[in-house]
Design a protein around this motif. Structure first.
Motif, PDB file in Angstrom:
ATOM      1  N   GLU A   4       1.179  -1.569   0.478  1.00 55.64           N
ATOM      2  CA  GLU A   4      -0.286   0.275   0.472  1.00 55.64           C
ATOM      3  C   GLU A   4       1.006   1.797   0.128  1.00 55.64           C
ATOM      4  N   THR A   5       0.235   2.487  -0.292  1.00 58.64           N
ATOM      5  CA  THR A   5       0.912   4.031  -0.198  1.00 58.64           C
ATOM      6  C   THR A   5       0.723   4.090   1.061  1.00 58.64           C
ATOM      7  N   VAL A   6       1.799   3.997   1.511  1.00 59.21           N
ATOM      8  CA  VAL A   6       1.793   4.780   2.676  1.00 59.21           C
ATOM      9  C   VAL A   6       1.558   7.056   2.899  1.00 59.21           C
ATOM     10  N   THR A   7       1.944   7.542   3.466  1.00 56.50           N
ATOM     11  CA  THR A   7       2.135   9.157   3.805  1.00 56.50           C
ATOM     12  C   THR A   7       2.901   9.176   4.713  1.00 56.50           C
ATOM     13  N   VAL A   8       3.687   9.712   4.514  1.00 58.59           N
ATOM     14  CA  VAL A   8       5.055  10.344   5.766  1.00 58.59           C
ATOM     15  C   VAL A   8       4.262  11.842   5.828  1.00 58.59           C
ATOM     16  N   HIS A   9       4.437  12.466   7.229  1.00 56.39           N
ATOM     17  CA  HIS A   9       4.782  13.490   6.919  1.00 56.39           C
ATOM     18  C   HIS A   9       5.919  13.858   7.795  1.00 56.39           C
ATOM     19  N   GLY A  10       6.954  14.692   7.299  1.00 59.17           N
ATOM     20  CA  GLY A  10       7.981  15.571   7.876  1.00 59.17           C
ATOM     21  C   GLY A  10       8.227  16.496   7.287  1.00 59.17           C
ATOM     22  N   MET A  11       9.673  16.360   7.820  1.00 62.25           N
ATOM     23  CA  MET A  11      10.747  17.520   7.537  1.00 62.25           C
ATOM     24  C   MET A  11      12.040  17.388   7.077  1.00 62.25           C
ATOM     25  N   SER A  12      11.733  17.537   5.171  1.00 63.28           N
ATOM     26  CA  SER A  12      13.178  16.315   5.026  1.00 63.28           C
ATOM     27  C   SER A  12      13.949  16.754   4.901  1.00 63.28           C
ATOM     28  N   ASN A  16      15.811  12.546  11.453  1.00 60.95           N
ATOM     29  CA  ASN A  16      14.765  11.563  11.536  1.00 60.95           C
ATOM     30  C   ASN A  16      13.731  11.018  10.753  1.00 60.95           C
ATOM     31  N   CYS A  17      13.826  11.802  10.108  1.00 63.40           N
ATOM     32  CA  CYS A  17      13.029  11.884   8.748  1.00 63.40           C
ATOM     33  C   CYS A  17      13.764  11.615   7.551  1.00 63.40           C
ATOM     34  N   HIS A  18      14.801  11.639   6.972  1.00 63.07           N
ATOM     35  CA  HIS A  18      15.091  11.403   6.465  1.00 63.07           C
ATOM     36  C   HIS A  18      15.337  10.000   6.203  1.00 63.07           C
ATOM     37  N   LYS A  19      15.693   8.697   7.214  1.00 65.77           N
ATOM     38  CA  LYS A  19      15.316   7.556   7.428  1.00 65.77           C
ATOM     39  C   LYS A  19      14.448   7.675   7.363  1.00 65.77           C
ATOM     40  N   VAL A  20      13.188   7.559   7.524  1.00 71.40           N
ATOM     41  CA  VAL A  20      12.147   7.226   7.041  1.00 71.40           C
ATOM     42  C   VAL A  20      11.876   7.156   5.301  1.00 71.40           C
ATOM     43  N   ARG A  21      12.584   7.897   4.146  1.00 73.33           N
ATOM     44  CA  ARG A  21      12.514   8.430   3.362  1.00 73.33           C
ATOM     45  C   ARG A  21      13.114   7.638   2.450  1.00 73.33           C
ATOM     46  N   LEU A  22      14.474   7.733   2.925  1.00 65.44           N
ATOM     47  CA  LEU A  22      15.951   6.387   1.758  1.00 65.44           C
ATOM     48  C   LEU A  22      15.299   4.831   2.453  1.00 65.44           C
ATOM     49  N   LEU A  23      14.303   4.802   3.648  1.00 58.69           N
ATOM     50  CA  LEU A  23      13.745   3.470   3.396  1.00 58.69           C
ATOM     51  C   LEU A  23      13.282   3.138   2.383  1.00 58.69           C
ATOM     52  N   GLY A  55       3.616  16.403  18.726  1.00 55.68           N
ATOM     53  CA  GLY A  55       3.440  16.663  17.592  1.00 55.68           C
ATOM     54  C   GLY A  55       4.802  16.702  17.448  1.00 55.68           C
ATOM     55  N   LYS A  56       5.545  15.868  16.725  1.00 58.43           N
ATOM     56  CA  LYS A  56       7.214  15.766  15.874  1.00 58.43           C
ATOM     57  C   LYS A  56       6.636  15.274  14.867  1.00 58.43           C
ATOM     58  N   VAL A  57       7.913  14.731  14.039  1.00 56.44           N
ATOM     59  CA  VAL A  57       7.732  14.891  12.595  1.00 56.44           C
ATOM     60  C   VAL A  57       9.166  13.212  12.714  1.00 56.44           C
ATOM     61  N   PRO A  58       8.822  12.663  12.484  1.00 53.56           N
ATOM     62  CA  PRO A  58       7.991  12.503  10.879  1.00 53.56           C
ATOM     63  C   PRO A  58       6.788  11.126  11.486  1.00 53.56           C
ATOM     64  N   MET A  59       5.736  10.796  10.743  1.00 54.31           N
ATOM     65  CA  MET A  59       4.135  10.583  11.082  1.00 54.31           C
ATOM     66  C   MET A  59       3.587  10.128  10.376  1.00 54.31           C
ATOM     67  N   LEU A  60       3.314   8.626   9.926  1.00 51.94           N
ATOM     68  CA  LEU A  60       3.691   7.528   8.911  1.00 51.94           C
ATOM     69  C   LEU A  60       1.794   7.551   8.861  1.00 51.94           C
ATOM     70  N   GLU A  61       0.763   7.744   8.052  1.00 53.13           N
ATOM     71  CA  GLU A  61      -0.568   7.167   8.121  1.00 53.13           C
ATOM     72  C   GLU A  61      -0.859   6.030   6.621  1.00 53.13           C
ATOM     73  N   SER A  71      10.817   7.446  14.675  1.00 51.01           N
ATOM     74  CA  SER A  71      11.160   7.152  13.293  1.00 51.01           C
ATOM     75  C   SER A  71      11.861   5.702  13.043  1.00 51.01           C
ATOM     76  N   ASN A  72      12.236   5.203  14.647  1.00 52.67           N
ATOM     77  CA  ASN A  72      12.702   3.578  14.177  1.00 52.67           C
ATOM     78  C   ASN A  72      11.563   2.887  14.435  1.00 52.67           C
ATOM     79  N   ALA A  73      11.307   3.422  15.053  1.00 55.88           N
ATOM     80  CA  ALA A  73       9.138   2.777  15.048  1.00 55.88           C
ATOM     81  C   ALA A  73       8.617   2.388  13.480  1.00 55.88           C
ATOM     82  N   ILE A  74       8.970   3.372  12.742  1.00 58.05           N
ATOM     83  CA  ILE A  74       8.818   3.448  11.994  1.00 58.05           C
ATOM     84  C   ILE A  74       9.427   2.394  10.756  1.00 58.05           C
ATOM     85  N   LEU A  75      10.984   2.179  11.199  1.00 53.65           N
ATOM     86  CA  LEU A  75      12.155   2.096   9.961  1.00 53.65           C
ATOM     87  C   LEU A  75      11.459   0.129  10.494  1.00 53.65           C
ATOM     88  N   CYS A  76      11.452  -0.419  11.740  1.00 55.62           N
ATOM     89  CA  CYS A  76      10.951  -1.600  11.809  1.00 55.62           C
ATOM     90  C   CYS A  76       9.787  -1.983  10.893  1.00 55.62           C
TER      91      CYS A  76
END
Length: 216
Positions: A4-12, A16-23, A55-61, A71-76
């Motif tokens: 599925e396509t996920v939505t990531v709210h992040g500051m480029s 912590n946000c770049h981790k998610v984009r990189l993976l 109230g922090k980024v990243p957030m995945l929906e 961020s590290n929970a999202i990575l896992c």
């Protein structure tokens, strides 16, 4: 079935946000990126806080409305079933230990020093914290250097989530006042990470942030 396509709210420009984009890029997984200016209140709006009260980024929906933060929970979660997260219980635990290290002993010093130098005014009282942050961050880098003297990666025998997590703020540690020339094994490891298939660099900071970093 395609993931599925996920939505990531992040500051480029956030590690912590770049981790998610990189993976996500290395997995080849479809995603939608929503840029959030967390440095200027973007995570404090009622709409954002309704989804992530911290109230922090990243957030995945997820498509079903499920929300995952930290961020590290999202990575896992993203890496589950892929080569980026070990199947073996012991190897996975070792990878997780580095994820905890990154968030407890690394990011609070190296990332925070970077933020203070680049995102606070030159006369900010927070700059008085920089010597302590640099000292503690150097301790974390020394731990990493020692590990890399005997191992190529932090996730086990191969590149994976722990390497992604630690790369995020280590590669830009100089922004926080750290000289990576003193850590040759880290320098070599950073080059190995950049050579991985699907690697994408973190976007550059804005001109005003770059000017503060240069003046600090």
């Amino acid at each position: 079935m395609s993931p599925e396509t996920v939505t990531v709210h992040g500051m480029s420009t956030s590690g912590n946000c770049h981790k998610v984009r990189l993976l996500l890029e290395q997995l080849g997984r479809p995603y939608r990126w929503i840029e959030v200016d967390s440095a200027n209140g973007g995570t404090r709006t009622p709409a954002y806080l309704a989804k992530n009260p911290n109230g922090k980024v990243p957030m995945l929906e997820r498509a079903d409305g499920g929300v995952l933060v930290e961020s590290n929970a999202i990575l896992c979660w993203l890496a589950e079933g892929s080569p980026y997260l070990p199947d073996d219980a012991w190897q996975r635990a070792l990878a997780l230990s580095w994820l905890f290290f990154e968030q407890y002993s690394h990011e609070p010093y190296i990332a925070v020093a970077r933020f203070i130098r680049g995102w606070t005014p030159l006369d900010s009282p927070r700059r008085a914290d920089l010597p302590r942050l640099v000292e503690r961050g150097a301790q974390a880098l020394a731990v990493m250097e020692k590990h890399l003297q005997a191992a190529a990666w932090f996730t086990g025998n191969d590149y994976g989530v722990a390497d992604i997590a630690l790369f995020a703020y280590t590669h830009c540690a100089d922004d926080g006042g750290f000289d990576l020339v003193a850590y040759p094994c880290i320098t070599d490891w950073l080059a190995r990470v950049r050579a991985q298939p699907g690697f994408v660099p973190m976007p550059g900071v804005s001109d005003d942030v770059a000017a503060r970093l240069a003046s600090s």
